[in-house]
Design a protein around this motif. Structure first.
Motif, short mmCIF file in Angstrom:
data_model
loop_
_atom_site.label_atom_id
_atom_site.label_comp_id
_atom_site.label_asym_id
_atom_site.label_seq_id
_atom_site.Cartn_x
_atom_site.Cartn_y
_atom_site.Cartn_z
N LYS A 104 0.74 -0.98 0.05
CA LYS A 104 -0.16 0.00 -0.06
C LYS A 104 0.79 1.11 -0.06
O LYS A 104 2.09 1.28 0.30
N GLY A 105 0.17 2.27 -0.49
CA GLY A 105 1.02 3.51 -0.25
C GLY A 105 1.86 4.18 -1.68
O GLY A 105 1.45 3.22 -2.66
N ASP A 106 2.33 4.95 -1.64
CA ASP A 106 3.08 5.47 -3.07
C ASP A 106 4.57 5.20 -3.01
O ASP A 106 5.28 5.38 -3.92
#
Length: 489
Positions: A104-106
């Motif tokens: 998850k996240g960038d």
């Protein structure tokens, strides 16, 4: 070859790896023992690799002393190169997407110690990155692109020992122990084998058109054993094992933007005998370079023009048809197209120019067969004729629906070669180097025209070896043996 881990405050680390010394950077730089002895493999885990720091000088002076060292100065510099990062990102794209699909996240950071990460799910990606960027401890940084919905490698940096989190120390020690003991990196070549030298043969089991078939590979192995080599068949996943070997024989299709080139480059940098060498791969796998090289040295070739967007229209109007278009890095007849008229020429050439700023256009020279002169160490090795595929203008017809899509072949004794053939082939191959090459030529009357020089040429059972039999394989192994002995002097 003895192995040494160089790390600040070695007494604080619990490596305890049999036959592996653990010393400080200062000890390595100042102790005469490490200056006088050449046969060392250095693993530099210093607290800093900054320019002119002790860690920097460990890698720099290791190279000057003739020691094998990771990371080398070039590796440290490569990690700063955006071009290198883009190549790695491209090569490992499928593995990156698969490994990070649930993240998850960038952004994501992967810490790699001797090819392993704390999370087992990252082992394969960690190992491949370690194989490409040869440093004991690295961090790989990834960014997620929402538009393409893909993860991309954004940068790689070495991890100095001073930046290892306290809760990672035991893992580093465990992974280092596993790396040295399971892979036998702590042992000398004689411990790997009682034979004096080791040879690795790099193959791709999934290659539909390998340079050597399975039977030929076994004949190479048999010839190597006869010359008292310990032989290992390896694949691209065995990059980390390279320091174990005295020589590498690449028997898979080569390319510059490819792991075969990285294998060759690393072997060459570490003083390991490799055929074919990285310079040969660069020179042979780009037809634009090869064309310029042959023309500038007055080697006879079919009429050839280097094509680009600015001369496209003019060439289209003036060239004779049919003509042959070639993308620079095509292999096994791929990326080679025959165009029958100006309209087809423009369509196909514009398509090729979208991938490369320069391509080749060559006059079509129809012949019943092509000559192939096999050359090693600047001497002719074998001579073959490759006939065109049925109802086709090339040796290999990739579009054929028949079970046999290639032409027949035959081998001929070297002393029965037509006058001028071997001389022309040698003039061309000598411009490349002293490796193993296959020079392809067209014969028109009594004249010979060089089509291309191939590094890593085909050597298949009962084809190229038809005349020399086992002796062909033994002659190649003799070249390896002599070059290894020269390096040992």
């Amino acid at each position: 070859m003895g192995s040494i881990i160089v790390i600040n405050q070695p007494k604080k680390w619990n490596f305890n790896i049999p036959s592996v010394e653990t010393i400080s950077p200062r000890d390595y730089l100042t102790n005469q023992k490490y200056l006088q002895e050449k046969n060392y493999k250095i693993f530099n885990l210093s607290k800093s690799y900054k320019y002119q720091s002790e860690g920097y000088y460990v890698s720099l002076l290791a190279m000057a002393r003739g020691h094998q060292v990771i990371p080398g100065i070039s590796t440290i510099q490569n990690m700063k190169s955006n071009a290198v990062i883009k190549v790695i990102d491209h090569d490992l794209d499928n593995l990156i997407q698969k490994s990070l699909s649930r993240e998850k996240g960038d952004s994501y950071t992967l810490s790699i110690y001797f090819g392993k990460n704390l999370a087992k799910k990252n082992d394969k990606l960690s190992l491949q990155l370690f194989n490409v960027i040869k440093a004991p401890m690295i961090r790989a940084f990834f960014q997620y692109d929402a538009r393409s919905k893909k993860w991309h490698l954004s940068s790689i940096s070495p991890i100095p020992a001073s930046e290892i989190p306290e809760d990672h120390r035991s893992y580093l020690e465990e992974f280092a122990f596993e790396y040295f003991t399971l892979r036998n990196f702590q042992s000398s070549k004689t411990k790997l084998s009682q034979k004096p030298y080791t040879l690795a043969i790099l193959i791709n089991p999934d290659d539909p058109n390998p340079p050597s078939d399975e039977k030929a590979i076994q004949r190479f192995v048999k010839a190597a054993h006869k010359k008292n080599f310990d032989v290992h068949i390896i694949t691209k996943d065995d990059y980390a094992k390279i320091p174990q070997y005295d020589a590498l024989f690449i028997r898979e299709t080569t390319s510059v933007n490819h792991h075969t080139y990285r294998f060759a480059e690393r072997d060459n940098a570490e003083g390991i005998v490799v055929i074919d060498d990285p310079e040969s791969i660069i020179r042979c796998t780009n037809k634009v370079y090869l064309s310029e090289l042959l023309i500038s040295n007055n080697i006879p070739t079919p009429k050839t023009i280097i094509l680009h967007k600015d001369n496209l229209e003019e060439v289209a109007r003036t060239i004779a048809y049919p003509s042959i278009l070639k993308q620079p890095d095509g292999a096994f007849s791929l990326g080679v197209i025959k165009v029958k008229d100006e309209s087809e020429f423009l369509i196909e050439s514009k398509s090729m120019l979208e991938k490369s700023d320069l391509i080749i256009v060559q006059e079509f020279t129809p012949t019943e067969f092509d000559w192939r002169v096999g050359i090693i160490n600047k001497k002719p090795l074998y001579l073959s004729k490759y006939y065109m595929a049925k109802n086709h203008w090339q040796i290999l017809d990739h579009d054929s629906k028949e079970s046999k899509n290639y032409g027949d072949s035959e081998s001929i004794e070297l002393d029965k070669a037509p006058p001028g053939l071997l001389k022309t082939a040698l003039r061309a191959s000598n411009l490349i180097g002293d490796g193993l090459y296959g020079v392809d030529l067209k014969q028109v009357g009594k004249e010979f025209y060089v089509i291309e020089v191939n590094d890593n040429p085909s050597i298949d059972s009962d084809t190229e070896d038809f005349i020399l039999k086992e002796k062909l394989y033994e002659e190649i192994m003799d070249v390896f043996l002599n070059r290894i002995r020269e390096k040992k002097i």
